[in-house]
Enzyme design. Sequence first.
Site: not given
Ligand SMILES: Cc1ncc(C[n+]2csc(CCOP(=O)(O)OP(=O)(O)O)c2C)c(N)n1
Lengths: 169, 561
Positions: B109-110, B465, B159, B47
């Site tokens: 449920f749910q 990042m 529902k 979803e």
């Molecule tokens: C749902 C979620 N969890 C954690 C983060 C924290 N976060 C921001 S950037 C990042 C790393 C992203 O890694 P990747 O998708 O491999 O991209 P890159 O930075 O290597 O290009 C994380 C863990 C986030 N923004 N969103």
Amino acid sequence: MRHLVSVLVQDNPGVLQRIAGLIARRGFNIESLAVGRTHQPGLSRISLVVSGDDAVLEQVEKQLNRLIEVIKVTDHSEPHVERELALVKVSIAGMEERLEVKDIAEAFRARIVDVAKKSIIFELTGDSTKVNNFVEAMRPYGLLEVMRTGAVGMSRGEQVLKVREKKAV
Amino acid sequence: MNGAAAILKALEMQGVDTIFGHPGGTIMPTYDALYDSPIRHILVRHEQAGVHAATAYARASGRVGVCMATSGPGALNLVTGLQDALMDSTPVVALTGNVPQHLIGTDAFQEADVVGITQPVTKHNFQVRNVNDIPRVIAEAFYIASTGRPGPVLIDFPKDVQQAEFTGSFEVEIDLPGYKPTYKGHPRQIERALEALQKAEKPVLMVGGGAQHAAPEILALAEKTGIPVIPTLMGLGAFPGTHPQCLGMPGMHGSVAANRAIHHADTILAIGLRFDDRVTGKVSRFAPHAHTIIHVDIDPAEIGKLVKTAIPVVGDAKWVAAELAKGAKKLNLSKWWGQLEDWKTKHPFAWKPKPHLQSQEVIQAFWEATQGKAVVTSGVGQHQMFAAQFYKFDKPRSWINSGGLGTMGVGLPFAIGAALARPGELVIDFDGDGSFQMTLQELATLKKHDLNVKIVILNNGFLGMVRQWQDLFHAKRYSEVYLADSNPDFAKLAEAYGIKGITLTDKAKLHETVKEVLAHPGPVLLEARVYHEEGVFPMIPSGGAAEDMIIENPRETVAGD
Ligand SMILES: Cc1ncc(C[n+]2csc(CCOP(=O)(O)OP(=O)(O)O)c2C)c(N)n1
């Protein structure tokens, strides 16, 4: 700074939760919150007391206005009437104290609504300062319970909080 | 007709042609009605992807995106996507099933308190308790979602309401006494704004996501005045990225020219943006010389929320920009432009050549090969910033990413939503190896609809990042960011779904691979193995100001290859 804010809302289920939730989520401190129906079916009115500077007040009002069910928001900086209801249960040791307490209550125009062997319940209406003062005056005798409704307020004179005229978008 | 059929009829009357969703027990009556409906349903595998796809559908088309889920777990999977749509002001209507009314509040449920849970993540939400309210509530939901400051609206249908006999009318009147958005800016405020602009010596025009629909008016205003333009991350495309007056995006990973321009500006005209902390850095040090900030926003609550505004204009970006363009005059900014040109030419977005393939050059190659004509989505991380820096967006609604919430995993569902909203157009998802793995199950949805989506995974083997921050601020203690030892073979993964997969490791093959990807009809997944310890620069450290900008990677000489 303390501000009393009145909010006219559509009386839908959950509207109070929305308002309280919004205020809490945005990190504004609510001192009191009172809600009740108005004379118009489907509309309720909320009185909120918040503390903060003008910027806080402005944000509280703007954020409240964003809620779909909020019809109008005003802060009462203009001359207004403000009231709070309090029930105060005081413990009484002896006859002498009883008389003293009654005297004080009279000065505040508090009404006795219950008398028991060792306690009295007073009912008091007034603005929050008056209620505070009464509570402080009773403190030395022994406060057993204090219940306050929170402030409600209304502007003096002709100014009213009402549904805005419909405007084409 | 039952409530479920009424729901679909009311949706049709709103012009809905596509719903992204996933069925379940409490929404089954509506799925049953869907069987006879002309509305197209896109079955997502989770979803969360449904709400993200609806978000992108809305952003790419300018219409309302619609998604649907069952009660409890299904509805709760919408939460992240709803907040994402809320933060980026996107019109989405989410429909959820709920347990029958007699079971509400019994821990059935749910069952979950979906209305309570989604209150903070929606612009508004409803629970329909009377079957005959369906058309009115749906009309109000679409109206609320798409007017004023757009946002997500959720409607919860127990529902029994879906099953009840509908005897009401579809002729409904919207009556929301508390909701009256202001579209036309106050004439006196617009006049004041024009006066302030006329006096400005170092003005900048900042445009945000709220100006995406105002691109022609923004262009007219900019060209008439000659004022430099700074589109935010969400505003990219609202002003042509290749236009000589464009300084690039501001903020944490913004351009030197944009950040310095804001720092030295005496007057800021901000249209449809909300001064996010990723844009301002430390607010007290933001734009210290700007004696006049003119803030145009349809949401009065945004004005003065974070920065002190001298001239507030509450109104629609399109309307206000048009008025401003009408009244504006050419400004003499030659001295200012002398300075701006100098910053622009000395510090463009750039990278140092390396023996390894780099994300920046992959993105640049796609930009060149597509002449900037693709609709681009991204995940969240370094690759997102690189895409924002190196793919130049000339058209509005061509860059769909998660700005406000920064939601990893949006790339692929966004691409699916965008491709369905803009049939016949090319969609590229620049994704990270981390982000992509949060919603990769949607390869199935992509396959099923055979959409022209090119997924470009910039695989650096890290949660890049986060690794960059650890590098700069945590003494290179790379805690839990290494992915390379357990990443799948992405091309094979795509093949497993019946989608063409390509792996690119050799820098020399970049351009021919890009051609191959673009030439292939239908979906392709390209895994580009990029330099693993890249940093995104320039960078203003979190909580810093323009003066603290780190222009080049300080590790460049030590990081090695
Ligand atoms: C749902 C979620 N969890 C954690 C983060 C924290 N976060 C921001 S950037 C990042 C790393 C992203 O890694 P990747 O998708 O491999 O991209 P890159 O930075 O290597 O290009 C994380 C863990 C986030 N923004 N969103």
